[in-house]
Design a protein around this motif. Structure first.
Motif, short mmCIF file in Angstrom:
data_model
loop_
_atom_site.label_atom_id
_atom_site.label_comp_id
_atom_site.label_asym_id
_atom_site.label_seq_id
_atom_site.Cartn_x
_atom_site.Cartn_y
_atom_site.Cartn_z
N ALA A 386 0.83 -1.21 0.00
CA ALA A 386 0.00 0.00 0.00
C ALA A 386 0.86 1.26 0.00
N LEU A 387 1.92 1.25 0.79
CA LEU A 387 2.81 2.41 0.82
C LEU A 387 3.51 2.58 -0.52
N THR A 388 3.85 1.48 -1.17
CA THR A 388 4.50 1.54 -2.48
C THR A 388 3.56 2.13 -3.52
N VAL A 389 2.30 1.71 -3.50
CA VAL A 389 1.32 2.28 -4.42
C VAL A 389 1.19 3.79 -4.20
N ALA A 390 1.09 4.20 -2.94
CA ALA A 390 0.98 5.63 -2.64
C ALA A 390 2.21 6.39 -3.12
N ALA A 391 3.39 5.85 -2.89
CA ALA A 391 4.63 6.51 -3.31
C ALA A 391 4.68 6.68 -4.82
N CYS A 392 4.29 5.64 -5.55
CA CYS A 392 4.36 5.69 -7.01
C CYS A 392 3.32 6.65 -7.59
N LEU A 393 2.19 6.83 -6.91
CA LEU A 393 1.19 7.78 -7.38
C LEU A 393 1.62 9.22 -7.13
N LEU A 394 2.54 9.43 -6.22
CA LEU A 394 3.07 10.78 -6.01
C LEU A 394 4.01 11.20 -7.15
N VAL A 395 4.55 10.22 -7.87
CA VAL A 395 5.49 10.53 -8.95
C VAL A 395 4.82 11.36 -10.05
N PRO A 396 3.68 10.93 -10.62
CA PRO A 396 3.05 11.79 -11.63
C PRO A 396 2.57 13.12 -11.08
N LEU A 397 2.22 13.16 -9.81
CA LEU A 397 1.78 14.42 -9.20
C LEU A 397 2.91 15.45 -9.23
N VAL A 398 4.15 15.00 -9.03
CA VAL A 398 5.31 15.90 -9.01
C VAL A 398 5.88 16.10 -10.41
N THR A 399 6.09 15.01 -11.15
CA THR A 399 6.76 15.13 -12.45
C THR A 399 5.86 15.73 -13.53
N ALA A 400 4.57 15.86 -13.27
CA ALA A 400 3.70 16.55 -14.23
C ALA A 400 4.16 17.99 -14.45
N ALA A 401 4.92 18.52 -13.49
CA ALA A 401 5.44 19.88 -13.64
C ALA A 401 6.68 19.92 -14.53
N THR A 402 7.21 18.75 -14.92
CA THR A 402 8.44 18.72 -15.72
C THR A 402 8.23 18.26 -17.16
N PHE A 403 7.07 17.70 -17.48
CA PHE A 403 6.76 17.35 -18.87
C PHE A 403 5.24 17.17 -19.00
N ASP A 404 4.77 17.15 -20.24
CA ASP A 404 3.33 17.04 -20.50
C ASP A 404 2.88 15.59 -20.35
N LEU A 405 2.74 15.17 -19.13
CA LEU A 405 2.56 13.76 -18.75
C LEU A 405 1.37 13.11 -19.44
N LEU A 406 0.22 13.78 -19.47
CA LEU A 406 -0.99 13.16 -20.00
C LEU A 406 -0.95 13.00 -21.52
N SER A 407 0.08 13.52 -22.17
CA SER A 407 0.23 13.32 -23.62
C SER A 407 0.85 11.97 -23.94
N TYR A 408 1.31 11.25 -22.94
CA TYR A 408 2.00 9.97 -23.15
C TYR A 408 1.17 8.85 -22.55
N PRO A 409 0.62 7.96 -23.39
CA PRO A 409 -0.32 6.95 -22.90
C PRO A 409 0.29 5.91 -21.98
N GLY A 410 1.60 5.64 -22.10
CA GLY A 410 2.22 4.62 -21.25
C GLY A 410 2.19 5.02 -19.79
N VAL A 411 2.73 6.19 -19.48
CA VAL A 411 2.78 6.63 -18.09
C VAL A 411 1.39 7.00 -17.59
N THR A 412 0.53 7.54 -18.47
CA THR A 412 -0.83 7.88 -18.06
C THR A 412 -1.62 6.63 -17.71
N SER A 413 -1.52 5.59 -18.53
CA SER A 413 -2.23 4.34 -18.25
C SER A 413 -1.74 3.71 -16.96
#
Length: 463
Positions: A386-413
């Motif tokens: 559960a902690l690992t899932v939470a940690a990995c979901l914080l990654v797109p929350l932070v890195t969305a400020a560094t690239f257009d994340l939702l334009s890439y289906p792999g990381v978005t999916s």
């Protein structure tokens, strides 16, 4: 007796976890630039499967025999709110004037997000039980290994296996952002089977902790753990070969989340393994570690960062035109408009404040749901998952400020899949706690977890 057991054993029928695993394999094993022929818009096999998952979920809700979960769940409520928010933004954009190319892109984006909603719902309601959730997460790790092996060939041998990975019924898309081999500081940047090196790096950062989780779990159970450690090392190599600053930021976010919840012995072992890995990488790929160091040491003068920040004033002007619902979902594209390497800026332009709040809200919902499952469970392996899932979901929350994340289906999916996994994990923990409490004399760790949550809600300062 053994023969009789084999004869009478019935194979497990396909379930939600089986369908999700097929989606994962289609997402990561088929190159991102391959889309299906004969369709009015560019859709990959994974996109089609995501839409099928939504239909499966709808059909399952009309029956009580297919094993789909019913009832409320934070993730289920959150994804409905997210879907309605994006549908509203799409309707607002389509209500005004859009050129034909932008309207087609808005339709395409809406189809993709409908599929993402279906993916979340099937994972949340269709992956039942701890073993089936483990099956899905292990499939993600194995798929991450395959992607990283392809990236290794691209980086070390300058051989691109994806150029030979053609399938009947598919065609190559020419959409921007599907280059598998690029360059940075005289080094190759590779994408594996994904659409861009940044996407490869962030995806590997989000998968890598799950490989470590299953390695640690196998060790705690006295089971063979070497295969999981090798898988983790291969995924880490794929991350390095992306030569991506966003990937490193993602790893730092994960470490800052996991280490406080880990025993000291575990994170010391992790730091030791990291040191050994970096030594191996320095020998196998000379110059790679120095390039990563320069990415951060020279950040103030880095061209890519300067490019990301110089367009802020222009973005603010566009945002001011349609601040609430945006100009239209998916209508701001690079061939026609200025590129914003920042998902928050891009979402503000396309979907306005409503879209950004929906994006942040669904990620926060996934993190909170995973942490709630951790709080309710007394099993250390479930708590770490559960902690690992939470940690990995914080990654797109932070890195969305560094690239257009939702334009890439792999990381978005992958992001939406993990949001669904948070909901499935909470369902699993609650079901296990209820079964334990209902058993004769049952008042074990699950019941105490429920009491902990109740105490946290009515404890001092909760009023």
């Amino acid at each position: 007796m053994a023969i009789e057991t084999l004869e009478t054993a019935t194979p497990r029928r396909a379930d939600g976890a089986t369908l999700v695993c097929l989606f994962v394999l289609a997402l990561f094993l088929i190159p991102a630039r391959l889309v299906l022929r004969g369709l009015p818009m560019s859709l990959s096999l994974a996109d089609i499967l995501a839409l099928v998952l939504l239909l499966v979920w709808l059909f399952a809700q009309f029956t009580s025999t297919l094993g789909a979960a019913k009832g409320t769940n934070p993730v289920r409520t959150g994804i409905f709110a997210f879907g309605m928010a994006l549908l509203t933004c799409y309707g607002f954009g389509a209500l005004g004037y859009l050129s034909s190319d932008e309207l087609n892109l808005a339709d395409h984006s809406l189809v993709l997000f409908v599929g993402y909603v279906g993916l979340v719902l099937v994972v949340c309601d269709g992956v039942r039980g701890r073993d089936r959730l483990d099956f899905v997460m292990k499939t993600i790790v194995v798929a991450g290994v395959v992607v990283s092996v392809v990236a290794t060939f691209q980086y070390l041998l300058n051989v691109d296996p994806t150029s030979y990975m053609t399938l009947p019924g598919f065609r190559h898309t020419s959409v921007e952002g599907t280059e598998t081999v690029m360059s940075r500081a005289d080094l190759r940047r590779v994408a594996g089977t994904l659409g861009h090196p940044i996407e490869l790096g962030v995806v590997c950062a989000m998968i890598l902790p799950f490989g470590a989780h299953y390695a640690f779990r196998a060790g705690s159970r006295g089971e063979p753990a070497l295969r999981w450690w090798l898988a983790t090392a291969v995924i880490a190599a794929g991350l390095m070969f992306s030569v991506s600053r966003s990937a490193v930021i993602g790893l730092v976010v994960i470490a800052l989340t996991l280490f406080p919840g880990w025993p000291v012995r575990r994170w010391l072992a992790t730091l030791g393994a990291l040191a050994v890995f970096l030594v191996v990488m320095k020998a196998a790929a000379p110059g790679l570690l120095g390039t990563f160091y320069n990415l951060f040491a020279n950040a103030t003068s880095d061209d890519s960062i300067l490019y990301r920040t110089h367009d802020y004033p222009f973005a603010l002007l566009e945002i001011a035109k349609y601040p609430i619902f945006g100009r239209g979902l998916g209508t701001w594209y690079p061939y026609k408009h200025q590129v914003f390497d920042n998902e928050y800026l891009l979402s503000l332009v396309e979907t306005g404040i409503v879209g950004v709040v929906a994006f942040v809200g669904i990620l926060v919902c996934g993190v909170a749901t995973a942490l709630r499952a951790r709080r309710l469970s007394g099993d250390p392996n479930v708590r770490n998952l559960a902690l690992t899932v939470a940690a990995c979901l914080l990654v797109p929350l932070v890195t969305a400020a560094t690239f257009d994340l939702l334009s890439y289906p792999g990381v978005t999916s992958l992001m939406f899949l993990l949001i669904g996994a948070a909901g499935a994990l909470l369902r699993t923990v609650k079901d296990e706690n209820a079964a334990r409490a209902a058993a004769p004399g049952g008042d074990g760790a699950g019941a105490s977890g429920l009491r902990r949550e109740a105490g946290a809600q009515v404890g001092p300062g909760s009023g």
